[in-house]
Design an enzyme around this catalytic site. Structure first.
Site, short mmCIF file in Angstrom:
data_model
loop_
_atom_site.label_atom_id
_atom_site.label_comp_id
_atom_site.label_asym_id
_atom_site.label_seq_id
_atom_site.Cartn_x
_atom_site.Cartn_y
_atom_site.Cartn_z
N THR A 181 -24.79 10.64 34.84
CA THR A 181 -26.19 10.98 35.14
C THR A 181 -26.87 11.56 33.72
OG1 THR A 181 -25.77 12.15 37.37
CG2 THR A 181 -27.64 12.97 35.97
N ALA A 218 -17.19 15.16 33.74
CA ALA A 218 -16.61 16.41 34.10
C ALA A 218 -14.93 15.97 34.13
CB ALA A 218 -16.94 16.57 35.77
N HIS A 254 -18.07 4.34 41.48
CA HIS A 254 -17.13 5.26 41.93
C HIS A 254 -15.69 4.51 41.38
CE1 HIS A 254 -19.92 7.09 44.95
NE2 HIS A 254 -20.38 7.52 43.78
N THR A 266 -15.50 -12.19 40.51
CA THR A 266 -15.17 -12.97 41.61
C THR A 266 -13.48 -13.12 41.35
OG1 THR A 266 -16.79 -14.15 42.52
CG2 THR A 266 -14.80 -14.90 43.29
#
Length: 201
Positions: free
Chosen positions: A49, A63, A101, A146
């Protein structure tokens, strides 16, 4: 949500370690064209962010969990990172579903130039083999790729000249690490099948 189509490489120009994590300042161009406070940017595959920005750089905070799970905890000033803005609702979908993620880090085992292309071989970390299939999609350092070849403990991808030149893969050497995000669709399928098998038992 991202697509794994890297827009540019950015340079880490500032690193500040704190008690709670790490703050990075990154220089970019394309991703700053419409940046805003709170925007999501994929930094080598890690969704972060934007906390502050100016005409040439933006700042993100890592974090402690992000520091522990990714190699961004070890980047230094001068290192290059792959950058992609979150996909707009009316944007083209040229890669595959990428969440930003990161699942784990995978080691670069070998790099070979084959004609104009490059052949990269990576370790297949334990516990992720069921998500990586030949001709399937993976995200490596934020790049939608790929799988060209899959073995028990490793997999390979073919890198075209444009991808090699426009991303930080050109700086990688055997022994370096990349962020690996497996195809989230495979995770959903696994979860649904697990529930289905449980109901049959």
């Amino acid at each position: 949500m991202f697509t794994g189509i890297v827009e540019e490489t950015g340079e880490v120009v500032g690193v500040t370690d704190t008690d709670d994590g790490r703050r990075l300042r990154i220089a970019g161009h394309e991703v700053l064209s419409d940046v805003s406070h709170g925007a999501s940017i994929s930094v080598s595959g890690v969704c972060l962010t934007v906390e502050a920005f100016d005409d040439e750089t933006f700042e993100v905070f890592l974090a402690s969990e992000t520091v522990d799970k990714t190699y961004l905890g070890t980047v230094e000033e001068g290192d290059l990172v792959n950058l992609e803005r979150a996909m707009p609702g009316d944007g083209r979908f040229d890669g595959h579903l990428v969440q930003g993620h990161v699942d784990t880090a995978a080691e670069v085992l070998a790099i070979e130039q084959v004609g104009e292309d490059w052949w990269f071989t990576f370790e297949l970390p334990e516990g992720y083999g069921q998500y990586v299939v030949e001709k399937g999609s993976v995200t490596l350092d934020g790049i939608s790729l790929t799988v060209a070849e899959r073995e028990d403990d490793r997999f390979s991808v073919a890198i075209i000249p444009t991808t090699y030149e426009l991303t930080n893969l050109s700086t990688k050497e055997p022994g370096d690490f990349v962020h690996l995000e497996v195809d989230v669709v495979a995770k959903y399928v696994e979860n649904m099948l697990d529930g289905y098998v449980d109901r049959l038992q």
